[in-house]
Design a protein around this motif. Sequence first.
Motif, PDB file in Angstrom:
ATOM      1  N   TYR B   6       0.851  -1.468   0.081  1.00  0.00           N
ATOM      2  CA  TYR B   6       0.559   0.098   0.539  1.00  0.00           C
ATOM      3  C   TYR B   6       1.175   1.232   0.136  1.00  0.00           C
ATOM      4  N   ASN B   7       1.557   1.028   0.898  1.00  0.00           N
ATOM      5  CA  ASN B   7       2.736   2.407   0.832  1.00  0.00           C
ATOM      6  C   ASN B   7       3.958   2.499   0.394  1.00  0.00           C
ATOM      7  N   LEU B  28       6.522   8.019   0.320  1.00  0.00           N
ATOM      8  CA  LEU B  28       6.025   7.629   1.441  1.00  0.00           C
ATOM      9  C   LEU B  28       4.752   7.329  -0.042  1.00  0.00           C
ATOM     10  N   VAL B  30       0.562   6.853  -1.037  1.00  0.00           N
ATOM     11  CA  VAL B  30      -0.426   5.617  -1.205  1.00  0.00           C
ATOM     12  C   VAL B  30      -1.133   5.624  -2.471  1.00  0.00           C
ATOM     13  N   LEU B  32      -0.605   3.789  -5.811  1.00  0.00           N
ATOM     14  CA  LEU B  32      -0.108   4.297  -7.491  1.00  0.00           C
ATOM     15  C   LEU B  32       0.338   6.366  -7.061  1.00  0.00           C
ATOM     16  N   GLN B  33       0.022   6.889  -6.310  1.00  0.00           N
ATOM     17  CA  GLN B  33       0.242   8.250  -5.955  1.00  0.00           C
ATOM     18  C   GLN B  33       1.518   8.538  -4.595  1.00  0.00           C
ATOM     19  N   ILE B  35       2.785  10.437  -1.996  1.00  0.00           N
ATOM     20  CA  ILE B  35       2.228  12.091  -1.276  1.00  0.00           C
ATOM     21  C   ILE B  35       3.560  12.788  -0.370  1.00  0.00           C
ATOM     22  N   ALA B  36       4.989  12.004  -0.324  1.00  0.00           N
ATOM     23  CA  ALA B  36       6.826  12.423   0.403  1.00  0.00           C
ATOM     24  C   ALA B  36       7.428  11.878  -0.138  1.00  0.00           C
ATOM     25  N   ASP B  38      10.234  11.835   1.671  1.00  0.00           N
ATOM     26  CA  ASP B  38      11.830  12.176   2.533  1.00  0.00           C
ATOM     27  C   ASP B  38      10.703  12.167   4.057  1.00  0.00           C
ATOM     28  N   PHE B  39      10.044  10.794   3.422  1.00  0.00           N
ATOM     29  CA  PHE B  39       9.463   9.623   4.736  1.00  0.00           C
ATOM     30  C   PHE B  39      10.721   9.004   5.488  1.00  0.00           C
ATOM     31  N   ALA B  57       2.281   2.145   6.707  1.00  0.00           N
ATOM     32  CA  ALA B  57       3.120   3.499   7.383  1.00  0.00           C
ATOM     33  C   ALA B  57       3.070   3.423   8.587  1.00  0.00           C
ATOM     34  N   THR B  58       1.389   3.006   8.679  1.00  0.00           N
ATOM     35  CA  THR B  58       0.879   3.037   9.863  1.00  0.00           C
ATOM     36  C   THR B  58       1.014   2.127  10.828  1.00  0.00           C
TER      37      THR B  58
END
Lengths: 204, 204
Positions: B6-7, B28, B30, B32-33, B35-36, B38-39, B57-58
């Motif tokens: 997922y992540n 990081l 979600v 195919l998208q 988000i960041a 610099d995770f 990630a959660t």
Amino acid sequence: MECVFGLVGNGFAIVAADTSAVHSILVHKNNEDKIMLLDSHKLIAASGEPGDRVQFTEYVQKNVSLYQFRNGIPLTTAAAANFTRGELATALRKNPYSVNILMAGYDKEAGASLYYIDYIATLHKVDKGAFGYGSYFSLSTMDRHFRSDMSVEEAIELVDKCITEIRSRLVIAPPNFVIKIVDKDGARTHAWRQSVQDVTTASV
Amino acid sequence: LQIFEYNGSAVVAMVGKNCFAIASDRRLGVQLQTIATDFQRISKIHDRVFIALSGLATDVQTLYQRLVFRHKLYQLREERDMKPETFASLVSAILYEKRFGPYLCQPVIAGLGEDDKPFICTMDSIGAKELAKDFVVSGTASESLYGACEAMYKPDMEAEELFETISQALLSSVDRDCLSGWGGHVYVVTPTEIKERILKGRMD
């Protein structure tokens, strides 16, 4: 088709959200404010299931107030974001909330900040973030035009570009948006962008 | 919905001569998208033990908070830091506690044990430990990482050469995985210093 997005500028953070309250094919209202004031210097823009959205954000708001009452000082944005993530994470394997959150805040030491909090409690501090189908358009638009330390005017221009993009490219695009800003002077509504307004009829 | 994908993540640890290196990607996402970019996936437990968590990630964030808490308690009670082998057993126990509702993470643990002997291990999401003498991998890019590490690894490398090897292995593997990448984060730990470096890779 809920659209929420936000970005951080020079000493401020802006969040924008659509204002349609939709139930299947019916639009209940198109001036629903989805950005809640958490305290004087924090905003929480939420998208997701309507019941969860209101209940969870109000719960966070009341707990943030409680902390301030008990301790005499307000929570920092980072602390409020981590508290929110903790509540979502605890509920995740029992009774999950389907709410995605963008939390924007201003602290004297840390400056303006924006936190991306997923419905499954993924927390990340970001410069720009977005949720929903609108994110496919607003994130790309922000990636193209965002620079660090933009002024309020430049940021509003970028927000308007995103809204235009969403309106023109998203099927069943929400017609109205609210834009709120938080900076050293506090959190407040900056503007509404309305293309459809409620018509009030004369009472019979 | 593949929950482990997922992540998106890629994590690798390698053993050198009285040193170890642990590296991760920085994306990081979600699905195919993105988000960041610099995770933080690698966390320091203490100066001689690092843990990198791949997977959802959660749960990475929740598990990290629980492990830091447990280690701080240990430090208070035992007045010393945990050995890497002990820490690995702790992680394994915590994961198995949730055997029928697991944390969806695969940790990679690396540390310097007694006499500065490097220790690495990985485990699956329910705590099955895998010790290795050379390298361990985890994440969505794990298959590519196995191949790259097997080809590039040789025993008893010094810190600088180990850094080059692990970096090349990580970057070439994440380039074959759409869900991980956007740079790399490498820690090279010797008995005397911890060197943290950010890698610039293909940003796509």
